[in-house]
Design a protein around this motif. Structure first.
Motif, mmCIF file in Angstrom:
data_model
loop_
_atom_site.group_PDB
_atom_site.id
_atom_site.type_symbol
_atom_site.label_atom_id
_atom_site.label_comp_id
_atom_site.label_asym_id
_atom_site.label_seq_id
_atom_site.Cartn_x
_atom_site.Cartn_y
_atom_site.Cartn_z
ATOM 1 N N THR A 56 0.705 -1.266 -0.042
ATOM 2 C CA THR A 56 0.241 -0.090 -0.078
ATOM 3 C C THR A 56 0.728 1.381 -0.050
ATOM 4 O OG1 THR A 56 0.047 0.065 2.577
ATOM 5 C CG2 THR A 56 -1.765 -1.204 1.179
ATOM 6 N N SER A 57 2.047 1.021 0.110
ATOM 7 C CA SER A 57 3.037 2.211 0.041
ATOM 8 C C SER A 57 2.936 3.089 1.544
ATOM 9 C CB SER A 57 3.122 3.217 -1.052
ATOM 10 O OG SER A 57 3.515 2.535 -2.216
ATOM 11 N N LEU A 58 2.399 2.470 2.507
ATOM 12 C CA LEU A 58 2.175 3.386 3.658
ATOM 13 C C LEU A 58 3.431 3.448 4.313
ATOM 14 C CD1 LEU A 58 -1.332 1.904 4.866
ATOM 15 C CD2 LEU A 58 -0.743 4.064 3.950
ATOM 16 N N ASP A 59 4.420 2.428 3.985
ATOM 17 C CA ASP A 59 5.752 2.694 4.782
ATOM 18 C C ASP A 59 6.550 3.944 4.674
ATOM 19 O OD1 ASP A 59 5.826 1.703 2.108
ATOM 20 O OD2 ASP A 59 8.118 1.004 2.430
ATOM 21 N N GLU A 60 6.086 4.795 3.403
ATOM 22 C CA GLU A 60 6.661 5.796 3.004
ATOM 23 C C GLU A 60 6.145 7.237 3.657
ATOM 24 O OE1 GLU A 60 9.046 5.529 0.863
ATOM 25 O OE2 GLU A 60 8.675 3.611 -0.457
ATOM 26 N N LEU A 61 4.826 6.983 4.424
ATOM 27 C CA LEU A 61 4.355 8.078 5.029
ATOM 28 C C LEU A 61 5.341 8.906 6.026
ATOM 29 C CD1 LEU A 61 0.845 6.911 6.159
ATOM 30 C CD2 LEU A 61 1.482 8.497 4.355
ATOM 31 N N PRO A 62 6.301 8.066 6.995
ATOM 32 C CA PRO A 62 6.963 9.046 7.485
ATOM 33 C C PRO A 62 7.991 9.812 6.611
ATOM 34 C CG PRO A 62 7.258 6.859 8.348
ATOM 35 C CD PRO A 62 6.355 6.804 7.204
ATOM 36 N N GLN A 63 8.160 10.076 5.626
ATOM 37 C CA GLN A 63 8.956 10.911 4.807
ATOM 38 C C GLN A 63 8.345 12.251 4.820
ATOM 39 O OE1 GLN A 63 10.171 9.163 0.882
ATOM 40 N NE2 GLN A 63 10.150 7.118 2.045
ATOM 41 N N LEU A 64 7.169 12.415 5.465
ATOM 42 C CA LEU A 64 6.589 13.749 5.578
ATOM 43 C C LEU A 64 7.650 14.344 6.323
ATOM 44 C CD1 LEU A 64 2.735 12.632 5.991
ATOM 45 C CD2 LEU A 64 3.814 13.881 4.054
ATOM 46 N N PHE A 65 7.982 13.817 7.271
ATOM 47 C CA PHE A 65 8.925 14.387 8.303
ATOM 48 C C PHE A 65 10.271 14.959 7.624
ATOM 49 C CE2 PHE A 65 7.012 11.151 11.335
ATOM 50 C CZ PHE A 65 5.993 11.791 11.676
ATOM 51 N N ASN A 66 10.841 14.158 6.658
ATOM 52 C CA ASN A 66 11.773 14.680 5.927
ATOM 53 C C ASN A 66 11.318 15.738 5.295
ATOM 54 O OD1 ASN A 66 12.635 11.214 5.546
ATOM 55 N ND2 ASN A 66 13.907 12.656 6.192
ATOM 56 N N ILE A 67 10.179 15.959 4.565
ATOM 57 C CA ILE A 67 9.830 17.148 3.867
ATOM 58 C C ILE A 67 9.723 18.457 4.743
ATOM 59 C CG2 ILE A 67 8.066 18.081 2.273
ATOM 60 C CD1 ILE A 67 7.212 15.134 1.562
ATOM 61 N N LEU A 68 9.319 17.940 6.080
ATOM 62 C CA LEU A 68 8.998 19.099 6.877
ATOM 63 C C LEU A 68 10.482 19.534 7.421
ATOM 64 C CD1 LEU A 68 6.220 17.845 9.351
ATOM 65 C CD2 LEU A 68 6.183 19.950 8.027
ATOM 66 N N LYS A 69 11.362 18.796 7.271
ATOM 67 C CA LYS A 69 12.944 19.213 7.627
ATOM 68 C C LYS A 69 13.641 19.837 6.411
ATOM 69 C CE LYS A 69 15.456 16.478 9.638
ATOM 70 N NZ LYS A 69 16.394 15.097 9.792
ATOM 71 N N GLY A 70 12.983 19.642 5.256
ATOM 72 C CA GLY A 70 13.545 20.314 4.036
ATOM 73 C C GLY A 70 14.645 19.330 3.037
ATOM 74 N N ASP A 71 14.757 18.282 3.676
ATOM 75 C CA ASP A 71 15.381 17.033 3.035
ATOM 76 C C ASP A 71 14.971 16.694 1.951
ATOM 77 O OD1 ASP A 71 17.207 17.163 5.238
ATOM 78 O OD2 ASP A 71 16.307 15.536 6.451
ATOM 79 N N MET A 72 13.509 16.598 1.570
ATOM 80 C CA MET A 72 12.741 16.147 0.522
ATOM 81 C C MET A 72 11.909 17.064 0.206
ATOM 82 S SD MET A 72 12.617 12.102 1.514
ATOM 83 C CE MET A 72 11.527 11.824 0.065
ATOM 84 N N ALA A 73 11.262 16.780 -1.184
ATOM 85 C CA ALA A 73 10.239 17.510 -1.557
ATOM 86 C C ALA A 73 9.092 16.384 -1.747
ATOM 87 C CB ALA A 73 10.536 18.055 -2.826
ATOM 88 N N LEU A 74 7.772 17.150 -2.024
ATOM 89 C CA LEU A 74 6.695 16.136 -2.396
ATOM 90 C C LEU A 74 6.933 15.389 -3.755
ATOM 91 C CD1 LEU A 74 3.459 17.823 -1.120
ATOM 92 C CD2 LEU A 74 4.271 15.782 -0.486
ATOM 93 N N VAL A 75 7.528 16.088 -4.781
ATOM 94 C CA VAL A 75 7.759 15.693 -6.169
ATOM 95 C C VAL A 75 9.107 15.830 -6.567
ATOM 96 C CG1 VAL A 75 7.059 15.726 -8.474
ATOM 97 C CG2 VAL A 75 5.339 15.635 -6.633
ATOM 98 N N GLY A 76 9.953 14.934 -6.909
ATOM 99 C CA GLY A 76 11.355 15.222 -7.293
ATOM 100 C C GLY A 76 11.966 13.547 -7.451
ATOM 101 N N PRO A 77 13.178 13.596 -8.037
ATOM 102 C CA PRO A 77 13.800 12.255 -8.079
ATOM 103 C C PRO A 77 13.549 11.286 -6.735
ATOM 104 C CG PRO A 77 14.792 13.921 -9.170
ATOM 105 C CD PRO A 77 14.036 14.549 -8.293
ATOM 106 N N ARG A 78 13.544 10.260 -6.898
ATOM 107 C CA ARG A 78 13.377 9.167 -5.701
ATOM 108 C C ARG A 78 14.847 9.367 -5.052
ATOM 109 N NH1 ARG A 78 10.508 8.580 -2.099
ATOM 110 N NH2 ARG A 78 11.236 6.599 -1.496
ATOM 111 N N PRO A 79 14.877 9.390 -3.792
ATOM 112 C CA PRO A 79 16.454 9.567 -3.211
ATOM 113 C C PRO A 79 17.108 8.209 -3.212
ATOM 114 C CG PRO A 79 14.473 9.616 -1.490
ATOM 115 C CD PRO A 79 13.815 9.763 -2.778
ATOM 116 N N ALA A 80 18.070 8.059 -4.002
ATOM 117 C CA ALA A 80 19.124 7.067 -4.172
ATOM 118 C C ALA A 80 19.717 6.849 -2.830
ATOM 119 C CB ALA A 80 19.917 7.237 -5.363
ATOM 120 N N LEU A 81 20.014 5.380 -2.600
ATOM 121 C CA LEU A 81 20.935 5.137 -1.388
ATOM 122 C C LEU A 81 22.460 5.839 -1.957
ATOM 123 C CD1 LEU A 81 20.188 1.288 -1.276
ATOM 124 C CD2 LEU A 81 20.005 2.740 0.444
ATOM 125 N N TRP A 82 23.025 6.163 -0.472
ATOM 126 C CA TRP A 82 24.353 6.569 -0.753
ATOM 127 C C TRP A 82 25.179 5.774 -1.616
ATOM 128 C CZ3 TRP A 82 28.746 4.452 0.870
ATOM 129 C CH2 TRP A 82 28.560 3.115 1.615
#
Length: 211
Positions: free
Chosen positions: A93-119
């Motif tokens: 269901t892709s619900l495991d991705e929901l905590p990335q809302l915190f990454n967006i609030l921190k400014g690490d991520m956006a709602l839309v953009g290239p998916r973050p690759a592993l380091w």
């Protein structure tokens, strides 16, 4: 103007609203994960961010704590051995991705953009660099996500990500979000095991940039 001034503000505002609206769901899923298997509720992993920086992405933990770290799930020989019962539901269901809302609030991520690759996904990062796709904040979803997700070869992912970077606009972001919702419901492009080499070699490049 949208990319420079409005996108980050809208991302954080929508993430804040989403976090507040879904707080009850986040709590329930956290309890389910805790009861299902030993280990932390959240999973942190080092990812590549904007302009060569790194950050730690947040997800709900869907796998056992003895799972090999820093390896994409689709590269595991037998991921079924590691995915928990609740984790299987969260991933479908892709619900495991929901905590990335915190990454967006921190400014690490956006709602839309290239998916973050592993380091350590150097092949993808190098390919993205050719298309300028490492110059923006990674996203919760992206143009490549709605055009094939795990099914796409690396070069094609990078090309689609580059197309998005050079055509960022509100209309495009809204289209990504809308089509992502449909893709999640259909579970499009999700692979939980190692892709067969023969399949990857024979994959036809049918996805056209911008469509």
């Amino acid at each position: 103007m949208y990319q420079m001034y409005l996108k980050n503000l809208l991302d954080r505002l929508l993430a804040l609203v989403g976090t507040a609206a879904l707080s009850w769901l986040l709590i329930l899923l956290g309890i389910a994960i805790h009861l299902d298997s030993p280990g932390p509720i959240f999973f942190r992993q080092k990812r590549a961010g904007k302009n060569g920086t790194y950050f730690y992405i947040y997800k709900f933990r869907t796998m056992r704590i003895d799972t090999p770290h820093d390896m994409p799930t689709h590269m595991l020989n037998n991921p079924d051995l590691f995915i928990t019962r609740v984790g299987r539901f969260l991933r479908k269901t892709s619900l495991d991705e929901l905590p990335q809302l915190f990454n967006i609030l921190k400014g690490d991520m956006a709602l839309v953009g290239p998916r973050p690759a592993l380091w350590n996904q150097y092949d993808l990062l190098v390919e993205r660099e050719q298309y300028g796709a490492n110059s923006v904040r990674p996203g919760l979803t992206g143009w490549a996500q709605i055009h094939g997700r795990d099914e796409l070869p690396i070069r094609q992912k990078a090309e689609l990500d580059g197309y998005y970077v050079h055509h960022i606009q509100l209309k495009m972001d809204l289209e990504c979000l809308w089509r992502t919702a449909g893709a999640v419901l259909r579970q499009d492009g999700i692979h939980e095991g190692r892709l067969e080499k023969q399949q990857m070699k024979g994959a036809k490049e049918v996805v056209k940039v911008g469509k």
